[in-house]
Design an enzyme around this catalytic site. Structure first.
Site, mmCIF file in Angstrom:
data_model
loop_
_atom_site.group_PDB
_atom_site.id
_atom_site.type_symbol
_atom_site.label_atom_id
_atom_site.label_comp_id
_atom_site.label_asym_id
_atom_site.label_seq_id
_atom_site.Cartn_x
_atom_site.Cartn_y
_atom_site.Cartn_z
ATOM 1 N N TRP A 149 48.991 25.695 32.416
ATOM 2 C CA TRP A 149 50.023 26.870 32.271
ATOM 3 C C TRP A 149 49.475 28.131 32.807
ATOM 4 C CZ3 TRP A 149 49.515 31.023 28.103
ATOM 5 C CH2 TRP A 149 48.151 31.041 27.589
ATOM 6 N N GLU A 183 41.847 28.030 21.755
ATOM 7 C CA GLU A 183 41.457 26.640 21.542
ATOM 8 C C GLU A 183 40.378 26.599 20.430
ATOM 9 O OE1 GLU A 183 40.784 25.439 25.553
ATOM 10 O OE2 GLU A 183 43.115 25.105 25.797
ATOM 11 N N GLN A 220 40.539 33.574 23.140
ATOM 12 C CA GLN A 220 41.293 34.234 24.177
ATOM 13 C C GLN A 220 42.617 34.682 23.504
ATOM 14 O OE1 GLN A 220 41.827 30.214 26.014
ATOM 15 N NE2 GLN A 220 43.770 31.347 27.167
HETATM 16 C C1 BGC Z 1 41.652 27.963 28.343
HETATM 17 C C2 BGC Z 1 43.064 27.470 28.677
HETATM 18 C C3 BGC Z 1 43.327 27.414 30.300
HETATM 19 C C4 BGC Z 1 42.056 26.481 30.655
HETATM 20 C C5 BGC Z 1 42.403 26.588 32.436
HETATM 21 C C6 BGC Z 1 40.683 27.071 29.074
HETATM 22 O O1 BGC Z 1 39.571 27.536 28.821
HETATM 23 O O2 BGC Z 1 41.569 28.167 27.111
HETATM 24 O O3 BGC Z 1 43.903 28.390 28.268
HETATM 25 O O4 BGC Z 1 44.677 26.768 30.642
HETATM 26 O O5 BGC Z 1 40.933 27.043 30.401
HETATM 27 O O6 BGC Z 1 41.955 27.689 32.995
#
Ligand code: BGC
Length: 769
Positions: A360, A491, A604
């Site tokens: 995304w 996350e 984040q």
């Molecule tokens: C982030 C995601 C992101 C992914 C790739 C992860 O560490 O939490 O939002 O899409 O990295 O950049």
């Protein structure tokens, strides 16, 4: 900050002094790419200490069989991996019979690397004393041609400085390469064919399973003091997957010996399988005809053109200037928008992590950068990439139990199929669907090109709206619709109910789709007919959508007067990051996953990501309240975090904080804030760095078809400037402490708004506010 060895410079990334401990970090930071391929800054000569070898070709991947503890229905069969491609840069070297290796030299002096971002080349030089006492001056330049995007060029010069020496060059190409992150220790390449004649050689290899064919090629010439000696290889060793040539030369003390190597790949994405070698021969013929100097000049000119449109200048702060140029440079090395089959992997061509796949990140972070610094076709290509994968997204949703053409776009993908296999991300991080819809809205808002929506975008929106309607659950208790069991952008908590960001986005997607259906019905009736027939949309279904959107539950705390990140957020032990011992950070490297999940710490922007997308739905006071509530719990352990916070801190006039976040986003890799740069650079968040200047400090927004600015400047800077391609006119904005100036390249007047006041900019005349 974790490291501080990169020499500040306006246009180059520079490392001075050789330190084996830094080799892997520097291999990431000095990576080069041309949109079609890219590689880590590995040494050409053999190196026996720790290194992370990586060369990557856009669009070439391997479906590595999923490896998980317990299989869950709905898991994808594979995790797509960007492939470490065959090595074309290798040049093993012997000097008076001793293998030259920086790890075994008696001494290495004046070691310097430079990545010249202005001109697009990577340079390395040093003096080395071998164990046998021969002292050599070495000077190497390498670039991946922007004009001939299947071609890479190396000039490797050696000057013996204390005695005459016999130098033996063994340039090679080698398809016997592996991925560091292979799940099952398997090889991803099968060598098919090896061919050589004169100074050129080819190895054709095919990826297992995906069957991409790639011809890796090389052509070598040996020079003395700038003169081509016209040597042919005196020996050739051709194995099943590797060809090595041998050239030996007697070099006088002070004589500059050099090998020029042209190499690269031709791939079956762009050529017929049986024509790969002849296509490679053509690339070599063009390169030989042009010669090294011309190729280099072309490279400089091609990069000048990119900078002409995308450069940002910062006066009075070299580190900030170096940071933003590094970000812009890497984005352009990764994706140039020539090919709608390609996309932007979070690590670009600088490492294996994240599999080189599409996240995304593209829609949420990268599109604004490409929209404003390139022709609008480039952003359209990025949208079209998802349009072309719509059937796969519908298939993906069907596999999970959704129906009637609902689409769930993958969290991670190469070809439209989901290829991430952690349940909390694959199944739960469904907010990505919303970002894809948001990008369509954002594209139209910025470019004014509505045609994309009836042509392609609306079909995508309909399938996404359907998904949200089906994914929501009616809660009798709340008499509202809820969305259960999700992972938001944060996350660091999984399987939560009613993540504000997800619910808000879901509601918005449905509302926006309904609006677009109406508009297309009125303005593009034949497209409307085609789409509604194909998707079989009924009035009854639309009513269901509206019911969900109009009654979406958004968790809210009366006590704190903020939307809640999720239903259970206030149950956590709300200790702020500032009160956490520094030794505990980054928590993702120090704590168990269990402890992270129970903590209040936010990886984040999550609620604040919603405030970023939908800023105009909320007042500044609401933004401030939410920023003050959530930022203190945010650990910014995703590269995507500081940029959003920098933009919001600017909007709130908190320049010191905005500046700190800016440095963190722009120098994330250069200063290795997250202690992981050796795995590769964070390419997608680099677009966020661009946003933190243009949307953050510059305060640029598009409202009602016009550009608005609220220019601010960190006190560390004397001034800064950026350019925006707004609807085919190029506006340049200069911001200083007391004034903002605009110039326009174009043919028509442009009205922009500065702090709400309309200003007319006429082509080729500067306006000062
Ligand atoms: C982030 C995601 C992101 C992914 C790739 C992860 O560490 O939490 O939002 O899409 O990295 O950049």
């Amino acid at each position: 900050m974790n490291q501080d060895y990169i020499v500040p410079d306006n246009w180059s990334i520079i490392e001075e002094g050789f330190d084996a401990e830094r080799v892997k970090s520097s291999e990431s930071l000095f990576s080069i790419g041309n949109g079609a391929m890219g590689q880590r800054a590995n040494f050409e000569e053999n190196y026996s200490a720790e290194t992370f070898q990586g060369s990557y070709i856009a669009g070439i991947y391997y479906p590595d069989k999923t490896k998980v503890g317990w299989w869950k229905n709905g898991y994808p069969e594979y995790f797509a991996k960007v492939l470490n491609a065959p090595n074309w840069i290798g040049i093993a070297i012997e000097i008076n019979g001793e293998a030259f290796d920086l790890n075994t030299c008696k001494e290495v002096r004046d070691f310097k690397r430079e990545l010249n971002m202005k001109e697009g080349w990577y340079h390395r030089s040093f003096t080395a004393v071998l164990k046998n006492g021969v002292e050599i001056l070495v000077d190497i330049r390498r670039f991946l041609s922007l004009n001939e995007d299947e071609l890479g060029v190396i000039q490797y010069e050696i000057t013996p400085i204390n005695q005459e020496a016999t130098i033996v060059y063994h340039p090679y190409i080698d398809a016997g390469v592996k991925n560091e992150d292979a799940n099952w220790e398997e090889k991803f390449w099968e060598a098919l064919e090896v061919e050589h004649s004169g100074n050129e050689a080819f190895v054709v290899a095919r990826t297992y399973k995906t069957h991409f064919n790639v011809a890796t090629f090389m052509h070598n010439s040996i020079f003395s003091n700038g003169k081509n000696l016209g040597l042919a290889p005196e020996n050739t060793v051709a194995g099943t997957d590797k060809v090595t040539f041998t050239y030996s030369v007697q070099v006088a003390k002070g004589e500059k010996s050099a090998i020029q190597k042209f190499g690269g790949y031709t791939v079956s994405l762009n050529h017929e399988n049986e024509e790969l070698i002849s296509a490679a021969r053509n690339v070599i013929a063009t390169a030989v005809a042009k010669g090294y100097e011309t190729l280099l000049q072309e490279q400089v000119a091609a990069w000048a053109k990119i900078w002409e449109m995308s450069d940002i200048t910062i006066d009075g702060d070299v580190k900030a200037q170096q940071g933003i140029r590094f970000n812009i440079f890497q984005l352009n090395q990764t994706y140039l928008g020539k090919d709608s089959r390609l996309n932007i992997g979070p690590k670009g061509f600088t490492g294996e992590k994240y599999g080189g796949s599409t996240y995304w990140d593209t829609e949420a972070y990268c599109i604004p950068f490409y929209m404003a610094t390139k022709d609008q076709q480039v952003a359209r290509n990025l949208l079209t990439y998802r349009y072309n994968q719509l059937d796969k997204a519908i298939e993906n949703a069907t596999k999970l139990g959704f129906k009637d053409g609902a689409a769930l776009y993958p969290m991670v993908t190469m070809n439209g199929e989901e290829c991430h296999n952690e349940w909390e991300i694959t199944f739960e991080e469904i907010h990505r669907n919303g970002a894809i819809a948001f990008a369509i809205f954002n594209y139209y808002r910025f470019t004014g090109d509505y045609s994309y929506i009836p042509e392609k975008g609306l079909e995508v929106l309909v399938a996404i709206a359907r998904f949200w309607q089906q994914r929501a659950t009616y809660s009798t208790d709340k008499n509202q619709y809820v969305i259960l069991g999700v992972t938001g952008p944060n996350e660091y908590e999984n399987n939560v109910n009613n993540n504000f960001y997800t619910n808000y986005l879901a509601k918005w997607c449905i509302d926006y789709t309904v609006e677009q259906l109406k508009k297309v019905a009125l303005e593009y009736p034949s497209d409307h007919k085609r789409i509604t027939e194909k998707a079989n949309i009924t009035e009854a279904e639309l009513q269901l959508w509206r019911k969900v959107a109009d009654n979406m539950y958004l968790p809210y705390s009366e006590a704190h007067d903020v939307y809640l990140q999720q239903d259970g957020f206030l149950d956590k032990d709300l200790v702020k990051v500032a009160d956490l011992d520094k030794s505990q950070r980054p928590i993702n490297q120090k704590w168990s996953w269990d402890r992270i999940l129970r903590s209040p710490y936010i990886k984040q922007a999550d609620v604040l990501q919603g405030f970023y997308f939908f800023e105009d739905h909320f007042s500044k006071a609401e933004l401030e309240k939410h920023f003050d509530f959530y930022e203190p719990f945010t650990v910014h352990e995703s590269s995507l975090s500081p940029c959003v916070h920098s933009i919001q801190a600017s909007a709130l006039g908190r320049m010191e904080q905005a500046y700190t976040f800016y440095l963190r986003t722009s120098r994330l890799d250069l200063d290795d804030y997250n202690k992981e740069v050796e795995e590769g650079c964070h390419i997608t968040s680099m677009a966020g760095t661009w946003m933190s200047i243009v949307e953050g400090f510059g305060g640029m927004r598009v409202k009602n078809d016009a550009l608005h600015f609220e220019p601010r400047i960190p006190e560390q800077w004397e001034g800064y400037s950026f350019k925006i391609n707004f609807r085919n006119q190029i506006l340049q904005v200069f911001v200083a402490a007391n004034e903002t100036r605009f110039t326009l390249e174009g043919t028509q007047e442009l009205t922009v708004f500065v702090n709400g006041e309309a200003i007319t900019v006429t082509p080729n005349a500067e306006v000062t506010v």
